[in-house]
Design an enzyme around this catalytic site. Structure first.
Site, PDB file in Angstrom:
ATOM      1  NE  ARG A 161      -4.089  -1.758   1.935  1.00  7.69           N
ATOM      2  CZ  ARG A 161      -4.989  -1.952   2.545  1.00  7.69           C
ATOM      3  NH1 ARG A 161      -5.205  -1.084   3.423  1.00  7.69           N
ATOM      4  NH2 ARG A 161      -5.964  -2.974   2.629  1.00  7.69           N
TER       5      ARG A 161
ATOM      6  CG  ASP B 146     -14.026   6.216   7.938  1.00 10.61           C
ATOM      7  OD1 ASP B 146     -14.768   5.431   7.825  1.00 10.61           O
ATOM      8  OD2 ASP B 146     -13.071   6.763   7.548  1.00 10.61           O
TER       9      ASP B 146
HETATM   10  C1  SAM Z   1     -13.754  -1.859   6.531  1.00  6.57           C
HETATM   11  S1  SAM Z   1     -14.469  -0.258   6.395  1.00  6.57           S
HETATM   12  C2  SAM Z   1     -16.036  -0.472   7.073  1.00  6.57           C
HETATM   13  C3  SAM Z   1     -17.145   0.462   6.635  1.00  6.57           C
HETATM   14  C4  SAM Z   1     -18.577   0.074   6.888  1.00  6.57           C
HETATM   15  N1  SAM Z   1     -18.743   0.395   8.431  1.00  6.57           N
HETATM   16  C5  SAM Z   1     -18.984  -1.229   6.754  1.00  6.57           C
HETATM   17  O1  SAM Z   1     -19.172  -2.039   7.649  1.00  6.57           O
HETATM   18  O2  SAM Z   1     -19.269  -1.811   5.735  1.00  6.57           O
HETATM   19  C6  SAM Z   1     -13.692   0.524   7.923  1.00  6.57           C
HETATM   20  C7  SAM Z   1     -13.616   1.891   8.014  1.00  6.57           C
HETATM   21  O3  SAM Z   1     -13.077   2.227   9.329  1.00  6.57           O
HETATM   22  C8  SAM Z   1     -12.215   3.518   9.300  1.00  6.57           C
HETATM   23  N2  SAM Z   1     -11.526   3.727  10.548  1.00  6.57           N
HETATM   24  C9  SAM Z   1     -10.302   3.327  10.712  1.00  6.57           C
HETATM   25  N3  SAM Z   1      -9.654   3.600  11.591  1.00  6.57           N
HETATM   26  C10 SAM Z   1     -10.478   4.527  12.321  1.00  6.57           C
HETATM   27  C11 SAM Z   1     -10.678   5.354  13.365  1.00  6.57           C
HETATM   28  N4  SAM Z   1      -9.721   5.203  14.454  1.00  6.57           N
HETATM   29  N5  SAM Z   1     -11.822   6.116  13.748  1.00  6.57           N
HETATM   30  C12 SAM Z   1     -12.601   6.240  12.616  1.00  6.57           C
HETATM   31  N6  SAM Z   1     -12.706   5.381  11.565  1.00  6.57           N
HETATM   32  C13 SAM Z   1     -11.805   4.508  11.399  1.00  6.57           C
HETATM   33  C14 SAM Z   1     -11.649   3.316   7.759  1.00  6.57           C
HETATM   34  O4  SAM Z   1     -11.202   4.662   7.422  1.00  6.57           O
HETATM   35  C15 SAM Z   1     -12.625   2.687   6.991  1.00  6.57           C
HETATM   36  O5  SAM Z   1     -13.278   3.517   6.259  1.00  6.57           O
END
Ligand code: SAM
Length: 297
Positions: free
Chosen positions: A52, A161
């Site tokens: 990445r 997010d």
């Molecule tokens: C795999 S996606 C899940 C999206 C959605 N909730 C779903 O289940 O389809 C994980 C998301 O968590 C966000 N993320 C990761 N660490 C985070 C943090 N510390 N605070 C807020 N968001 C975070 C990432 O940017 C990403 O968009």
């Protein structure tokens, strides 16, 4: 590309590719992503980190990961540190992912709230790791399926997010037409239309967009919201955190849940730590607050 050697000793962890990622580079990158986002990067993620971030090294014309670490650790590298975070977070999502949650929301949580909203009541829902918007818009469509004029009521979905690129994509509300296949056909027809000039793209209707407020929020940082939520979606993000971080987040969410509300978590996640005693299961990866005497000791 070959992977080898203990990452702690500073020798080459990944070599033979375009760049060399040493154990010390990996340790520094893991420490930064943990401090910035709470994301745990165990050693087996070295290949993911390499693939990445190699793109970033290429874009910046750097020779190796040590130079990259130096940049992202410096004050001048703060923008690149954001890029690093965006590159290392996993944003996979889709409309109506884990559809049982939307069914539970529609049948168990929303009916009394919709009745109250018709009389001026307030409804608040939170998608706490909303990625590119498919989750909060699936919530919005579920609301609209029960109350087509929801945007004229006091109903709001907070979508947050850590990644500003995801927030921007969510705000735009523009998706590939194949992405909306999981949306129930009647809602797909009613609430999406072809986007002008973007062949193969569709835009979600203004009535759905008006329900959703996108904001950047770090789950391990401050949460400025006041007031309780009738549903919190915290799905497929806790898996990236270690146990203490997960426990702390669940504990912070429980007091933000309305007593009649629900917490929805991802299919491979479970509520852990002190929050476990304050919630009861109400279906697959679905939790409701225990109230009064119900609270387990
Ligand atoms: C795999 S996606 C899940 C999206 C959605 N909730 C779903 O289940 O389809 C994980 C998301 O968590 C966000 N993320 C990761 N660490 C985070 C943090 N510390 N605070 C807020 N968001 C975070 C990432 O940017 C990403 O968009």
């Amino acid at each position: 590309m070959s992977t080898a050697i203990s990452p702690a000793n500073g020798r080459s962890l990944i070599d033979g590719g375009e760049y060399r990622l040493t154990g010390e580079d990996f340790r520094q990158i893991s420490a930064m992503i943990y401090a910035d986002a709470g994301i745990a990067m165990p050693d087996h993620k070295a290949t993911l980190v390499y693939s990445r971030l190699a793109k970033r090294l290429r874009a910046l014309g750097l020779r190796n990961f040590s130079q990259y670490c130096e940049l992202v650790s410096s004050a001048e590298g703060s923008d690149e540190r954001q890029e690093m975070l965006a590159a290392l977070t996993t944003n996979v999502t889709r409309f109506y992912r884990e559809p049982h949650h939307f069914e539970h929301l529609r049948t168990q949580i929303l009916p009394p709230l919709i009745a109250s909203a018709r009389k001026g009541g307030r409804v608040r829902l939170w998608s706490s790791a909303c990625s590119s918007g498919q989750e909060p818009y699936s919530i919005a469509l579920t609301v609209l399926s029960l109350l087509p004029d929801a945007a004229q009521r006091d109903i709001r979905i907070l979508a947050t997010d850590i990644d500003p690129n995801m927030i921007a994509t969510g705000k735009a509300g523009l998706y590939d037409k194949n992405a909306i296949e999981p949306v129930p056909p009647d809602l797909r027809q009613r609430w999406f239309s072809p986007a002008d000039g973007d062949r193969g793209m569709v835009r979600i209707a203004e009535q759905a967009r008006a329900l959703v407020e996108f904001r950047r929020l770090n789950l391990i940082g401050d949460w400025p919201m006041q007031g309780r939520f009738h549903a919190i979606f915290c799905r497929n993000v806790a898996i990236y955190f270690d146990d203490p971080t997960q426990g702390a987040i669940w504990s912070r969410m429980v007091p933000l849940l309305d007593p009649a509300g629900a917490l929805y978590i991802g299919h491979s996640e479970r509520v852990s730590g002190p929050a476990e005693r304050l919630l009861r299961s109400d279906g697959i990866t679905t939790y409701r607050p225990l109230v009064g005497k119900e609270t387990r000791r």
